[in-house]
Design a protein around this motif. Structure first.
Motif, PDB file in Angstrom:
ATOM      1  N   ALA A 122       0.838  -1.208   0.000  1.00 40.01           N
ATOM      2  CA  ALA A 122       0.000   0.000   0.000  1.00 40.01           C
ATOM      3  C   ALA A 122       0.868   1.252   0.000  1.00 40.01           C
ATOM      4  N   LYS A 123       1.937   1.240   0.761  1.00 41.54           N
ATOM      5  CA  LYS A 123       2.851   2.390   0.796  1.00 41.54           C
ATOM      6  C   LYS A 123       3.636   2.503  -0.514  1.00 41.54           C
ATOM      7  N   ASP A 124       4.084   1.374  -1.043  1.00 40.02           N
ATOM      8  CA  ASP A 124       4.876   1.381  -2.280  1.00 40.02           C
ATOM      9  C   ASP A 124       4.080   1.900  -3.473  1.00 40.02           C
ATOM     10  N   TYR A 125       2.760   1.646  -3.467  1.00 39.14           N
ATOM     11  CA  TYR A 125       1.931   2.001  -4.633  1.00 39.14           C
ATOM     12  C   TYR A 125       1.056   3.233  -4.379  1.00 39.14           C
ATOM     13  N   ALA A 126       1.282   3.911  -3.303  1.00 38.55           N
ATOM     14  CA  ALA A 126       0.447   5.061  -2.961  1.00 38.55           C
ATOM     15  C   ALA A 126       0.499   6.158  -4.012  1.00 38.55           C
ATOM     16  N   ASP A 127       1.632   6.281  -4.739  1.00 34.05           N
ATOM     17  CA  ASP A 127       1.765   7.332  -5.749  1.00 34.05           C
ATOM     18  C   ASP A 127       1.477   6.814  -7.156  1.00 34.05           C
ATOM     19  N   GLN A 128       0.852   5.640  -7.256  1.00 37.24           N
ATOM     20  CA  GLN A 128       0.530   5.063  -8.562  1.00 37.24           C
ATOM     21  C   GLN A 128      -0.981   4.886  -8.748  1.00 37.24           C
ATOM     22  N   ASP A 129      -1.748   5.769  -8.124  1.00 33.28           N
ATOM     23  CA  ASP A 129      -3.207   5.724  -8.220  1.00 33.28           C
ATOM     24  C   ASP A 129      -3.769   4.382  -7.776  1.00 33.28           C
ATOM     25  N   VAL A 130      -3.242   3.875  -6.692  1.00 34.79           N
ATOM     26  CA  VAL A 130      -3.743   2.635  -6.083  1.00 34.79           C
ATOM     27  C   VAL A 130      -4.209   2.955  -4.664  1.00 34.79           C
ATOM     28  N   GLN A 131      -5.423   2.568  -4.348  1.00 36.00           N
ATOM     29  CA  GLN A 131      -5.987   2.805  -3.021  1.00 36.00           C
ATOM     30  C   GLN A 131      -6.352   1.474  -2.366  1.00 36.00           C
ATOM     31  N   PHE A 132      -5.817   1.217  -1.196  1.00 39.15           N
ATOM     32  CA  PHE A 132      -6.194   0.048  -0.405  1.00 39.15           C
ATOM     33  C   PHE A 132      -7.328   0.428   0.542  1.00 39.15           C
ATOM     34  N   VAL A 133      -8.277  -0.482   0.701  1.00 44.70           N
ATOM     35  CA  VAL A 133      -9.377  -0.308   1.652  1.00 44.70           C
ATOM     36  C   VAL A 133      -9.609  -1.646   2.345  1.00 44.70           C
ATOM     37  N   GLY A 134      -9.627  -1.642   3.664  1.00 51.96           N
ATOM     38  CA  GLY A 134      -9.939  -2.851   4.403  1.00 51.96           C
ATOM     39  C   GLY A 134     -11.429  -2.945   4.690  1.00 51.96           C
ATOM     40  N   ILE A 135     -11.884  -4.166   4.895  1.00 54.64           N
ATOM     41  CA  ILE A 135     -13.230  -4.413   5.399  1.00 54.64           C
ATOM     42  C   ILE A 135     -13.054  -5.274   6.641  1.00 54.64           C
ATOM     43  N   ASN A 136     -13.179  -4.660   7.802  1.00 54.19           N
ATOM     44  CA  ASN A 136     -12.979  -5.365   9.059  1.00 54.19           C
ATOM     45  C   ASN A 136     -14.265  -6.068   9.463  1.00 54.19           C
ATOM     46  N   THR A 137     -14.185  -7.370   9.732  1.00 55.06           N
ATOM     47  CA  THR A 137     -15.390  -8.130  10.015  1.00 55.06           C
ATOM     48  C   THR A 137     -15.238  -8.968  11.272  1.00 55.06           C
ATOM     49  N   ARG A 138     -16.345  -9.159  11.967  1.00 56.14           N
ATOM     50  CA  ARG A 138     -16.472 -10.025  13.143  1.00 56.14           C
ATOM     51  C   ARG A 138     -15.644  -9.589  14.339  1.00 56.14           C
ATOM     52  N   ASP A 139     -15.220  -8.365  14.353  1.00 57.55           N
ATOM     53  CA  ASP A 139     -14.653  -7.797  15.569  1.00 57.55           C
ATOM     54  C   ASP A 139     -15.779  -7.130  16.340  1.00 57.55           C
ATOM     55  N   GLY A 140     -15.987  -7.547  17.585  1.00 56.27           N
ATOM     56  CA  GLY A 140     -17.111  -7.041  18.361  1.00 56.27           C
ATOM     57  C   GLY A 140     -17.034  -5.561  18.676  1.00 56.27           C
ATOM     58  N   SER A 141     -15.825  -5.023  18.702  1.00 63.32           N
ATOM     59  CA  SER A 141     -15.640  -3.596  18.900  1.00 63.32           C
ATOM     60  C   SER A 141     -14.451  -3.164  18.055  1.00 63.32           C
ATOM     61  N   THR A 142     -14.261  -1.867  17.956  1.00 65.23           N
ATOM     62  CA  THR A 142     -13.167  -1.370  17.126  1.00 65.23           C
ATOM     63  C   THR A 142     -11.831  -1.389  17.864  1.00 65.23           C
ATOM     64  N   THR A 143     -11.841  -1.635  19.149  1.00 65.77           N
ATOM     65  CA  THR A 143     -10.607  -1.531  19.944  1.00 65.77           C
ATOM     66  C   THR A 143      -9.521  -2.473  19.449  1.00 65.77           C
ATOM     67  N   ALA A 144      -9.849  -3.759  19.316  1.00 66.74           N
ATOM     68  CA  ALA A 144      -8.861  -4.742  18.877  1.00 66.74           C
ATOM     69  C   ALA A 144      -8.442  -4.488  17.431  1.00 66.74           C
ATOM     70  N   ALA A 145      -9.390  -4.057  16.599  1.00 66.10           N
ATOM     71  CA  ALA A 145      -9.084  -3.797  15.189  1.00 66.10           C
ATOM     72  C   ALA A 145      -8.138  -2.611  15.047  1.00 66.10           C
ATOM     73  N   LEU A 146      -8.359  -1.574  15.808  1.00 67.50           N
ATOM     74  CA  LEU A 146      -7.472  -0.413  15.761  1.00 67.50           C
ATOM     75  C   LEU A 146      -6.078  -0.767  16.276  1.00 67.50           C
ATOM     76  N   ALA A 147      -6.020  -1.623  17.282  1.00 70.66           N
ATOM     77  CA  ALA A 147      -4.721  -2.075  17.792  1.00 70.66           C
ATOM     78  C   ALA A 147      -3.990  -2.887  16.731  1.00 70.66           C
ATOM     79  N   PHE A 148      -4.728  -3.705  15.985  1.00 68.36           N
ATOM     80  CA  PHE A 148      -4.167  -4.480  14.879  1.00 68.36           C
ATOM     81  C   PHE A 148      -3.532  -3.544  13.846  1.00 68.36           C
ATOM     82  N   GLU A 149      -4.282  -2.521  13.448  1.00 64.37           N
ATOM     83  CA  GLU A 149      -3.767  -1.577  12.452  1.00 64.37           C
ATOM     84  C   GLU A 149      -2.500  -0.882  12.954  1.00 64.37           C
ATOM     85  N   LYS A 150      -2.491  -0.537  14.229  1.00 65.86           N
ATOM     86  CA  LYS A 150      -1.322   0.133  14.792  1.00 65.86           C
ATOM     87  C   LYS A 150      -0.121  -0.807  14.828  1.00 65.86           C
TER      88      LYS A 150
END
Length: 216
Positions: A122-150
């Protein structure tokens, strides 16, 4: 036969009926437990090779990556909602760019295995008109998902989809709701160009992405 002698018979029949009902309930409970366990196993693993049939445009290679010829592609469904950070996001706003959609969950070990590759590409292709988007599923709250991203330095946003409703918007045969992680590459017109229902290495991710980026 006297009333006194018939009473034990009625009592025995009632006991037999009660025991039979108990056995039926036990079998049903066991079957439900087995089904739930199977669902849990399939929910996060190496994925699969089929999204359930219905879409015949995919051509699957020996590496498990499926592609669709330009003239046979179908548009991705409307994908919008709140991100893990609580901001509004609509994938349609990225039309004109190549979009990589990655379905993941913080609870999913194969998702953790591939996360560093997604962050890097995602970082390597950021200047080549490429956009990454995640779809986070089955996490009961955003806390664990945000920690994952970090933890993995994920630089792109993820739609928060705890119940998997966004996955169900795709045409039958496009995604398997039980295959997490899974990845789609959309061309610049917002059409589905490539798919994987398994965890990806950097090499396999680039194999999906590069041909679509190279299209004019």
């Amino acid at each position: 036969m006297s009333a006194a002698s018939r009473a034990p018979q009625r009592s025995n029949r009632a006991a037999h009926s009660s025991n039979r009902a108990l056995r039926v309930r036990r079998r049903a409970t066991l079957a439900a437990g087995v089904a739930a366990a199977a669902l849990l196993v399939s929910a996060c693993g190496s994925g699969g090779t089929s999204g359930g049939g219905g879409n015949t445009n995919f051509v699957t290679g020996t590496d498990g990556i499926s592609t669709v010829a330009e003239g046979e592609r179908v548009a991705a469904p409307e994908l919008s909602g709140k991100t893990l950070e609580g901001e509004q996001l609509d994938v349609a706003d990225y039309k004109g760019k190549v979009v990589v959609l990655n379905v993941w969950g913080s609870w999913c070990n194969p998702c953790r295995a591939e996360a560093k590759y997604f962050a890097k590409v995602a970082k390597d292709y950021a200047d080549q008109d490429v956009q990454f988007v995640g779809i986070n599923t089955r996490d009961g709250s955003t806390t664990a998902a945000l920690a994952f991203e970090k933890d993995f330095g994920i630089p792109y946003p993820s739609l928060y989809d705890p119940t998997g409703k966004l996955m169900l918007r795709f045409e039958k045969g496009t995604l398997n709701p039980q295959a997490v992680p899974s990845t789609l590459v959309l061309d610049r017109e917002g059409r589905i160009a490539a798919r994987s229902l398994t965890s990806l290495s950097e090499e396999r991710l680039l194999k999906m992405l590069k041909p679509v980026v190279a299209e004019k």
